[in-house]
Design a protein around this motif. Structure first.
Motif, PDB file in Angstrom:
ATOM      1  N   UNK A  99      -9.521 -13.816  12.536  1.00 42.56           N
ATOM      2  CA  UNK A  99      -8.581 -13.726  13.602  1.00 42.56           C
ATOM      3  C   UNK A  99      -8.154 -15.024  14.067  1.00 42.56           C
ATOM      4  N   UNK A 100      -6.928 -14.924  14.561  1.00 44.83           N
ATOM      5  CA  UNK A 100      -6.589 -16.248  15.211  1.00 44.83           C
ATOM      6  C   UNK A 100      -5.861 -15.659  16.692  1.00 44.83           C
ATOM      7  N   UNK A 101      -5.817 -16.761  17.832  1.00 42.47           N
ATOM      8  CA  UNK A 101      -5.332 -16.541  19.131  1.00 42.47           C
ATOM      9  C   UNK A 101      -4.863 -17.519  19.811  1.00 42.47           C
ATOM     10  N   UNK A 102      -4.252 -17.428  20.998  1.00 44.02           N
ATOM     11  CA  UNK A 102      -3.862 -18.473  21.768  1.00 44.02           C
ATOM     12  C   UNK A 102      -4.253 -17.785  23.184  1.00 44.02           C
ATOM     13  N   UNK A 103      -4.917 -18.849  24.003  1.00 45.67           N
ATOM     14  CA  UNK A 103      -5.279 -18.264  25.299  1.00 45.67           C
ATOM     15  C   UNK A 103      -5.177 -19.516  26.235  1.00 45.67           C
ATOM     16  N   UNK A 104      -5.233 -19.122  27.550  1.00 48.59           N
ATOM     17  CA  UNK A 104      -5.135 -20.244  28.873  1.00 48.59           C
ATOM     18  C   UNK A 104      -6.256 -19.606  29.964  1.00 48.59           C
ATOM     19  N   UNK A 105      -6.161 -20.958  30.721  1.00 46.61           N
ATOM     20  CA  UNK A 105      -6.938 -20.603  31.918  1.00 46.61           C
ATOM     21  C   UNK A 105      -6.059 -21.576  33.159  1.00 46.61           C
ATOM     22  N   UNK A 106      -5.800 -20.932  34.174  1.00 44.57           N
ATOM     23  CA  UNK A 106      -5.108 -21.619  35.140  1.00 44.57           C
ATOM     24  C   UNK A 106      -6.244 -22.136  36.123  1.00 44.57           C
ATOM     25  N   UNK A 107      -5.638 -23.406  36.636  1.00 40.87           N
ATOM     26  CA  UNK A 107      -6.470 -24.240  37.577  1.00 40.87           C
ATOM     27  C   UNK A 107      -6.813 -23.480  38.954  1.00 40.87           C
ATOM     28  N   UNK A 108      -7.970 -23.384  39.400  1.00 40.70           N
ATOM     29  CA  UNK A 108      -8.399 -22.710  40.702  1.00 40.70           C
ATOM     30  C   UNK A 108      -8.111 -23.431  41.979  1.00 40.70           C
ATOM     31  N   UNK A 109      -7.905 -22.873  43.090  1.00 40.52           N
ATOM     32  CA  UNK A 109      -7.741 -23.729  44.263  1.00 40.52           C
ATOM     33  C   UNK A 109      -8.688 -24.586  44.447  1.00 40.52           C
ATOM     34  N   UNK A 110      -9.977 -24.358  44.223  1.00 37.58           N
ATOM     35  CA  UNK A 110     -11.162 -25.232  44.232  1.00 37.58           C
ATOM     36  C   UNK A 110     -10.919 -26.528  43.782  1.00 37.58           C
ATOM     37  N   UNK A 111     -10.309 -26.483  42.273  1.00 38.44           N
ATOM     38  CA  UNK A 111     -10.055 -27.395  41.526  1.00 38.44           C
ATOM     39  C   UNK A 111      -8.803 -28.264  41.883  1.00 38.44           C
ATOM     40  N   UNK A 112      -7.919 -27.780  42.648  1.00 36.63           N
ATOM     41  CA  UNK A 112      -6.630 -28.389  42.906  1.00 36.63           C
ATOM     42  C   UNK A 112      -6.914 -29.148  44.359  1.00 36.63           C
ATOM     43  N   UNK A 113      -7.641 -28.577  45.273  1.00 37.12           N
ATOM     44  CA  UNK A 113      -7.703 -29.120  46.534  1.00 37.12           C
ATOM     45  C   UNK A 113      -8.958 -29.306  47.266  1.00 37.12           C
ATOM     46  N   UNK A 114      -9.913 -29.037  46.808  1.00 39.85           N
ATOM     47  CA  UNK A 114     -11.494 -29.156  47.464  1.00 39.85           C
ATOM     48  C   UNK A 114     -12.222 -30.213  46.526  1.00 39.85           C
ATOM     49  N   UNK A 115     -13.005 -31.139  47.132  1.00 38.45           N
ATOM     50  CA  UNK A 115     -13.772 -32.086  46.524  1.00 38.45           C
ATOM     51  C   UNK A 115     -15.006 -31.290  46.497  1.00 38.45           C
ATOM     52  N   UNK A 116     -16.118 -31.660  45.623  1.00 33.24           N
ATOM     53  CA  UNK A 116     -17.519 -31.029  45.481  1.00 33.24           C
ATOM     54  C   UNK A 116     -18.386 -32.215  45.171  1.00 33.24           C
ATOM     55  N   UNK A 117     -19.818 -31.737  45.614  1.00 34.08           N
ATOM     56  CA  UNK A 117     -20.636 -32.827  45.369  1.00 34.08           C
ATOM     57  C   UNK A 117     -22.025 -32.109  44.771  1.00 34.08           C
ATOM     58  N   UNK A 118     -22.370 -32.730  43.761  1.00 34.01           N
ATOM     59  CA  UNK A 118     -23.734 -32.337  42.930  1.00 34.01           C
ATOM     60  C   UNK A 118     -24.477 -33.570  42.873  1.00 34.01           C
ATOM     61  N   UNK A 119     -25.806 -33.697  43.723  1.00 40.06           N
ATOM     62  CA  UNK A 119     -26.566 -34.859  43.710  1.00 40.06           C
ATOM     63  C   UNK A 119     -25.843 -35.856  44.206  1.00 40.06           C
ATOM     64  N   UNK A 120     -25.782 -36.970  43.620  1.00 36.37           N
ATOM     65  CA  UNK A 120     -24.992 -38.223  44.219  1.00 36.37           C
ATOM     66  C   UNK A 120     -23.729 -38.379  43.617  1.00 36.37           C
TER      67      UNK A 120
END
Length: 772
Positions: free
Chosen positions: A543-564
């Motif tokens: 099988x062969x395919x094409x696929x995609x994923x759009x950026x989420x609002x979180x990735x576009x506009x919001x900073x996140x923190x894990x540990x330091x």
């Protein structure tokens, strides 16, 4: 929560069970007392009632249903009583017969193993497939397809397999499949939700999942961040879980780059009360209730649960300070379903909710989620084989999280940010399939998904508060079609989907009002698959395919923190685009199945967290990543009472192009191990009960794009054991990480660890009133 009250007119055994259940709800430390009370209140009277009922010999009219392992009705199933054929089921799987109680019958149907059972209307009789070679996959093509005919790699976990796994949560149970992992190795019981994106085929993830998770055609990925709320779905509401590896955007749209996980829910086909409760190490508890009722054409189901743990300190002992406390979660969930069947048409309405509160390892760092979902729709199945599915769904979520700055000696911390991100989503799905000829099936559909999100934050710098306030809206609309052609030993599938993705109405209100970047993308994702059976037991496929994923609002506009580590957003992100193929060999015999495949996937413009400074990252569209490797799944049944499932995946997942940081080319994709294997051994005898052993081994991996922070490999052994006391009560115990191995989860930059050895015990009580 579901109300556990029982009608005063209910049988005494049911009243006693309800009283015992209320006692259990008040104290978990009294589980031994509760279990003894349930044994006395339910099993003994129930056995006496069975004896009394069995003494009668007069005939009774009894209606029952015959279903397959997926819960779908089996038409034309033959029912024999005392060696005589008494009838066959209709198109809905139902049949009414006249026989003395207890009504002992033998049921058989083409392709299914015969079964001896009691014919009782509240409890449908489920027939198992006659051999492993009869298994089917629905997720990959939105329509049933035999596993030898399927060009893609699929797996299915039944409710029995899920409940007989040691992990409490669904993410832990899915990890029993090789190659399935969340962004970090930690359980969702102690992990920050933003690290719980699902990774398949070695593609990794960031906060967002590159794998789409759905429930009955409704997406479960968080509308704002793309991660998965693993505590959301009540465990007793799950009928089984289907998984397809590899890109599936041709039918499902965004986020299905790595694959699709489809949760199939229970339906109210019988009258049933079920109570499941367990308690164990780290004050971990898991309590669930289910009520199901079915009368004539109406059905209702209510289920919910309590799930939580006091957790443990994830930071390695040598790095801990005074601020380090247990990471944990305390969650509640519930679901209500009402449906009505009228001939080939089924109508339903469903509502669900989840509330959870988490500690993320320090007194200041916490988060909480309150999520409501609703869905309504219809299923129509024509006698000619045509089918129509319609879904209208939505959700409302309130998510909050606090962040802090921790002193170098980890003896103090200061609040630096408080964020609230409410969002709403609304969507619709329309799916149609029709056999055009005996060998040609045509599928077509359309769906739309609209998300409106807010981000309201207060930042604190040098004691001075600041404010960030923005809003955004995203919409995805897609049209898709598929042709599935089968002729003799050949199966050919061709499908394609056209998506319109829009990010618009973005406005930053604070600190200064300004419009946010708007953009639109048009994406076409095709797939072509071919399978060729070689005799009755072998097949080759590609099988062969094409696929995609759009950026989420979180990735576009919001900073996140894990540990330091602080990860900054990027307003200029664009969608990820994937191209891939795989080829494989499948074998199915009465004693077992084998499927092995070679896969290759290239993702252009992957959204990743790029290191830009000490403890600081920024989301960027990296140049290109590739994942290629070999996957093998083997299932054996050497004896009737024993099943062995084992699997292995080798993945070479690396960065192959990066114009912004050429030094990263050749590096491993973060949080992806090259080697991963699992093995499960399950045995069952009526006398001894069930024993299940589950082992997982994973090689080393890195926690960052620069491959600086190494996470060593690990081996983990879990176990589950249970024993039935009559037909109504089951006692069980389970243990995770029995060798108490140290599992390295992350380096942020300090080392965090996974779950230590834990054990728990509990019971599962089922009450189904007998037919009269």
């Amino acid at each position: 929560m579901v109300d556990a009250s029982v009608s005063p007119n209910a049988p005494p055994s049911l009243l006693s069970a309800a009283a015992a259940a209320r006692t259990c709800a008040r104290t978990r430390l009294g589980m031994a007392f509760c279990t003894l009370a349930l044994l006395i209140a339910v099993v003994v009277p129930a056995r006496a009632q069975d004896t009394f009922a069995g003494s009668g010999s007069a005939g009774h009219l009894v209606t029952n249903q015959v279903t397959d392992p997926q819960g779908s009705p089996i038409a034309g199933a033959r029912v024999h009583s005392t060696g005589t054929l008494v009838g066959a089921t209709d198109s809905t799987g139902h049949l009414t017969i006249n026989c003395p109680l207890p009504c002992e019958v033998t049921v058989d149907a083409p392709g299914f193993a015969p079964r001896k059972a009691l014919w009782k209307s509240p409890a449908p009789i489920t027939l198992q497939l006659s051999s492993l070679e009869q298994s089917v996959s629905v997720t990959a093509y939105r329509t049933p397809l035999g596993s030898l005919e399927s060009p893609v790699s699929t797996r299915s976990l039944s409710q029995q397999e899920l409940q007989r796994a040691a992990p409490v949560t669904l993410d832990g149970q899915l990890r029993l499949i090789p190659g399935v992992e969340t962004f970090r190795r930690s359980s969702s019981l102690v992990a920050n939700p933003s690290s719980q994106g699902l990774s398949l085929r070695g593609l990794g993830s960031t906060s967002a999942s590159r794998t789409l998770v759905t429930e009955d055609d409704v997406p479960l990925n968080d509308a704002f961040g793309g991660w998965i709320h693993w505590e959301e779905v009540p465990e007793l509401s799950i009928r089984n879980v289907e998984l397809v590896r590899g890109g599936a955007s041709d039918l499902y749209g965004s986020s299905a780059i790595g694959g699709v996980v489809n949760v199939l829910p229970q339906r109210p086909s019988s009258n049933l009360f079920e109570l499941k409760s367990s308690y164990g190490s780290l004050n971990t508890y898991d309590d669930s209730l289910l009520f199901s009722a079915h009368r004539h054409q109406w059905g209702a189901l209510a289920t919910g649960g309590l799930l939580g743990t006091d957790g443990f300190i994830q930071l390695a002992p040598q790095s801990r300070g005074l601020v380090d406390i247990n990471s944990n979660v305390h969650a509640q969930n519930g679901l209500f379903l009402l449906d009505r069947e009228h001939g080939p048409l089924r109508l339903f309405a469903r509502g669900s909710g989840m509330n959870e509160a988490r500690s993320n390892g320090t007194p200041v760092q916490t988060n909480a989620t309150r999520l409501w979902r609703y869905a309504t729709g219809a299923d129509w199945n024509a006698a000619s084989g045509g089918a129509v599915t319609f879904r209208l769904y939505g959700s409302a979520e309130h998510y909050r999280q606090t962040f802090s700055t921790i002193a170098p000696d980890r003896n103090s911390e200061t609040l630096n940010r408080f964020a609230k991100t409410p969002d709403n989503e609304l969507g619709a799905v329309l799916h149609w399939s029709k056999p055009l000829t005996p060998g040609l099936l045509f599928v077509a559909g359309a769906d739309t998904h609209d998300v409106r999100a807010l981000d309201i934050e207060t930042t604190i710098r040098a004691g001075v508060p600041g404010h960030i306030n923005l809003s955004d809206r995203q919409r995805q609309t897609g049209l898709y079609a598929e042709a599935l052609y089968t002729r003799q030993a050949w199966t050919v599938s061709a499908s394609g989907r056209y998506d319109w993705f829009n990010n618009f109405d973005g406005v930053r209100q604070l600190p200064a009002q300004a419009p946010l970047p708007h953009f639109a993308e048009r994406v076409f994702d095709p797939r072509l698959g071919v399978s060729r059976k070689l005799g009755s037991h072998f097949a080759i496929s590609g099988t062969g395919f094409r696929a995609y994923r759009a950026p989420t609002p979180n990735e576009l506009y919001r900073s996140t923190q894990v540990g330091a580590f602080l990860t900054l957003p990027n307003n200029d992100l664009r969608s990820e685009r994937a191209t891939g193929w795989e080829t494989g060999l499948a074998m199915e015999q009465k004693w077992g199945t084998l499927r092995t495949s070679y896969f290759w996937t290239r993702v252009n413009r992957p959204i990743t967290a790029l290191t830009i400074g000490p403890n600081q990252l920024m989301r960027e569209n990296l140049g290109r990543i590739e994942s290629r490797g070999i996957s093998t799944d083997l299932e054996l049944q050497p004896m009737r009472w024993m099943t062995i499932q084992t699997g292995y995946q080798y993945t070479n997942a690396t960065v192959t192009q990066n114009n912004q940081a050429s030094n990263l080319v050749g590096n491993w994709i973060p949080q992806v191990a090259h080697n991963m294997g699992t093995m499960q051994l399950r045995g069952y005898t009526a006398k001894l009960g069930t024993l299940s052993l589950q082992g997982k081994i994973s090689g080393k991996q890195y926690d960052d794009d620069a491959n600086t922070y190494l996470l060593h490999g690990y081996f983990k052994l879990d176990a589950y054991a249970s024993h039935d006391f009559g037909r109504r009560l089951e006692l069980f115990t389970s243990g995770e990480n029995l060798f108490n191995r140290q599992i390295e989860v992350g380096r942020t930059p300090t080392l965090t660890l996974g779950n230590p050895r834990t054990v728990r015990g509990g019971f599962n009580l089922k009450l189904t009133p007998d037919s009269k």
